[in-house]
Design a protein around this motif. Structure first.
Motif, short mmCIF file in Angstrom:
data_model
loop_
_atom_site.label_atom_id
_atom_site.label_comp_id
_atom_site.label_asym_id
_atom_site.label_seq_id
_atom_site.Cartn_x
_atom_site.Cartn_y
_atom_site.Cartn_z
N TYR A 269 0.83 -1.21 0.00
CA TYR A 269 0.00 0.00 0.00
C TYR A 269 0.86 1.26 0.00
O TYR A 269 0.59 2.21 -0.74
N GLN A 270 1.91 1.26 0.81
CA GLN A 270 2.80 2.43 0.85
C GLN A 270 3.44 2.67 -0.51
O GLN A 270 3.58 3.82 -0.95
N MET A 271 3.81 1.59 -1.19
CA MET A 271 4.43 1.70 -2.52
C MET A 271 3.44 2.28 -3.53
O MET A 271 3.80 3.17 -4.32
N ARG A 305 -7.71 -6.89 0.64
CA ARG A 305 -6.98 -6.45 1.82
C ARG A 305 -6.42 -5.04 1.63
O ARG A 305 -6.46 -4.20 2.54
N LEU A 306 -5.90 -4.75 0.43
CA LEU A 306 -5.36 -3.42 0.17
C LEU A 306 -6.45 -2.35 0.18
O LEU A 306 -6.22 -1.23 0.65
N LEU A 307 -7.63 -2.69 -0.31
CA LEU A 307 -8.74 -1.74 -0.25
C LEU A 307 -9.12 -1.45 1.20
O LEU A 307 -9.42 -0.30 1.58
N LEU A 308 -9.12 -2.48 2.04
CA LEU A 308 -9.42 -2.30 3.46
C LEU A 308 -8.37 -1.40 4.11
O LEU A 308 -8.71 -0.46 4.84
N ILE A 309 -7.09 -1.67 3.84
CA ILE A 309 -6.01 -0.84 4.38
C ILE A 309 -6.17 0.60 3.91
O ILE A 309 -6.04 1.55 4.69
N CYS A 310 -6.45 0.77 2.63
CA CYS A 310 -6.61 2.10 2.04
C CYS A 310 -7.72 2.89 2.74
O CYS A 310 -7.52 4.02 3.19
N LEU A 311 -8.89 2.29 2.85
CA LEU A 311 -10.04 3.00 3.41
C LEU A 311 -9.85 3.35 4.88
O LEU A 311 -10.14 4.47 5.31
N LEU A 312 -9.32 2.41 5.66
CA LEU A 312 -9.18 2.68 7.08
C LEU A 312 -8.01 3.62 7.36
O LEU A 312 -8.03 4.36 8.35
#
Length: 497
Positions: A269-271, A305-312
């Motif tokens: 996600y950071q990348m 999982r990346l969408l969840l990380i992004c949204l939160l």
């Protein structure tokens, strides 16, 4: 015998591909903390999650308590829901910053444990060393040794020299290449334990080892970019696009391992965030851009999982947009676990939902409950001693408090989240963290592990919470009044009145 309370909060994740309901063997940790001067009135904190997602998302955290005696000994038994779990340690000394992986090289975040481990942990605060013995100790000592490997002073000194000479790109190149070479040394330590580790343990430690180091480096670049001069920002952008974008990749492993890993998808996600940030340099990256980028590039379950990380991750910065895209994400997601977590989050934070029924303490030690404020509108300001931004909030709230000073059904609460009562009292005595007319409350010895804070995922301060007269949520994340002079908060309260 004198007893010191220690809070142990353990980090637990459940693999998306391992949803077995079979009961796992317990984990037993018998510990000795050495250094009596440090132990006095301290607590040991470990963070527990039902599913492993970024550790900053505090609402998924649960706590468990154990006792430590005056000799520094403690024992705890944990009941994991999965075969592999993560457990991290943080020593909290009243009035000081926590001693953890951010301030001490020997406290790893997090340790990978296995169900059935029975270990003795010797934690020496003076020598800054940690050692395990017993069943399952090999993988823990392996991780401790890997975390102890650091860059030599000569490298860091040379990096600083290059920056001082405005040779920023060579400085970033030297640091990055040195860190990658450091991974070779760490891999050597891991390989020496290969015969002592199960294949899945080895694979996860190897994945975390590389992902954690690269994630932290990218995070430091991102932070540096926000506070740098224009010349240095250009250097960071050039270095990322011409060098890092090609050389920094996720560890090559299975989706199952990436989902289990404590760091791999945080790195991903950071990348992706930095890729867009430097592609559209000078422009604000929208939630739609990062959302669409993830959906286009990845497939389920990694995408979900990346969408969840992004949204939160973006929930505090762009709450309205996050709710909009959460609805889209729920239609996009195929993976049930991520969908369930997102549904749980949106339910808690939706205006009109019932507020967590909290219990707090006032200055006299009296218990104060949400139900004590029936028929009142509440604006709660969360703060801790030493928080610079928290000292700015009372002034930012002045206009709001003045507007409603004659409204008896609008109440203002100053909520301190320090574990130590002395820290709370010191903050109140300073007059910097609260205003006349606020009700002063505290989360008690639970501090930032209080259920109210975990429920709403508050992990940075100051933070505001607005509650309606029927104890329904008005906003868990209103616009900071330092930004809009309290316009949104006034509008929300006016509507509630």
């Amino acid at each position: 015998m004198k007893i010191i309370q220690i809070t142990l909060i353990w980090l637990l994740f459940i693999s998306s591909l391992n949803n077995s309901s079979a009961k796992q063997p317990a984990i037993t940790i018998n510990g000795t903390l050495k250094g009596t001067s440090i132990l006095k009135n301290s607590s040991l904190t470990i963070n527990l999650y039902a599913d492993y997602i970024p550790s900053a998302l505090a609402e998924f955290k649960n706590s468990q308590n154990c006792l430590i005696d005056s000799l520094g000994k403690f024992s705890i038994t944990l009941n994991p829901s999965a075969e592999l779990v993560y457990i991290s340690f943080s020593l909290q000394i009243p009035g000081q910053q926590p001693v953890n992986d951010l301030t001490s090289s020997f406290l790893v975040k997090p340790f990978l444990f296995s169900a059935g481990d029975v270990v003795n942990m010797d934690l020496n605060m003076k020598s800054a060393k940690i050692h395990f013995s017993g069943k399952g100790a090999a993988k823990l000592n392996c991780q401790a040794l890997i975390s102890s490997v650091s860059l030599p002073a000569g490298i860091t000194d040379r990096v600083m020299q290059l920056h001082n000479q405005s040779a920023h790109i060579p400085a970033y190149q030297l640091l990055h290449e040195s860190l990658e070479n450091l991974l070779v040394l760490k891999a050597g330590i891991l390989n020496s334990y290969k015969d002592s580790l199960a294949a899945d343990q080895y694979q996860l430690i190897e994945t975390d080892m590389a992902a954690e180091q690269r994630f932290k480096y990218l995070k430091s670049l991102s932070i540096s970019y926000t506070v740098s001069t224009k010349v240095k920002k250009n250097a960071i952008s050039t270095f990322f696009n011409d060098y890092l974008l090609k050389s920094t990749q996720l560890p090559i492993t299975s989706d199952e391992t990436l989902l289990k890993s404590a760091f791999a998808l945080n790195l991903a996600y950071q990348m992706e965030w930095l890729t867009l940030n430097f592609k559209y340099e000078g422009q604000k990256i929208t939630l739609q851009q990062i959302f669409d980028h993830i959906v286009t590039k990845y497939k389920s379950p990694i995408r979900d999982r990346l969408l969840l990380i992004c949204l939160l991750t973006l929930a505090k910065k762009e709450p309205a947009e996050v709710f909009k895209y959460a609805a889209i994400a729920l239609k996009t997601m195929d993976h049930s676990k991520e969908k369930d977590l997102l549904i749980n989050w949106t339910t808690k934070h939706t205006a009109g939902s019932k507020v967590y029924n909290f219990t707090l303490l006032d200055e006299n030690g009296k218990t104060v409950r949400l139900t004590d404020f029936k028929d009142s509108i509440l604006l709660i300001d969360f703060w801790f001693l030493g928080c610079k931004g928290c000292t700015q909030m009372p002034k930012a709230l002045e206009g709001i408090m003045e507007r409603y000073k004659h409204k008896k059904d609008v109440k203002f609460i100053s909520l301190n989240v320090d574990r130590s009562r002395s820290s709370w009292m010191k903050g109140l005595e300073s007059g910097l963290y609260h205003s006349k007319g606020q009700i002063n409350l505290n989360t008690g010895t639970m501090g930032t592990d209080h259920p109210l804070i975990r429920y709403y995922n508050y992990n940075s301060y100051p933070q505001l919470l607005i509650i309606g007269r029927n104890q329904e949520l008005i906003s868990s994340n209103p616009i900071d009044p330092r930004i809009d002079q309290g316009a949104e908060i006034k509008s929300l309260i006016d509507k509630a009145i």
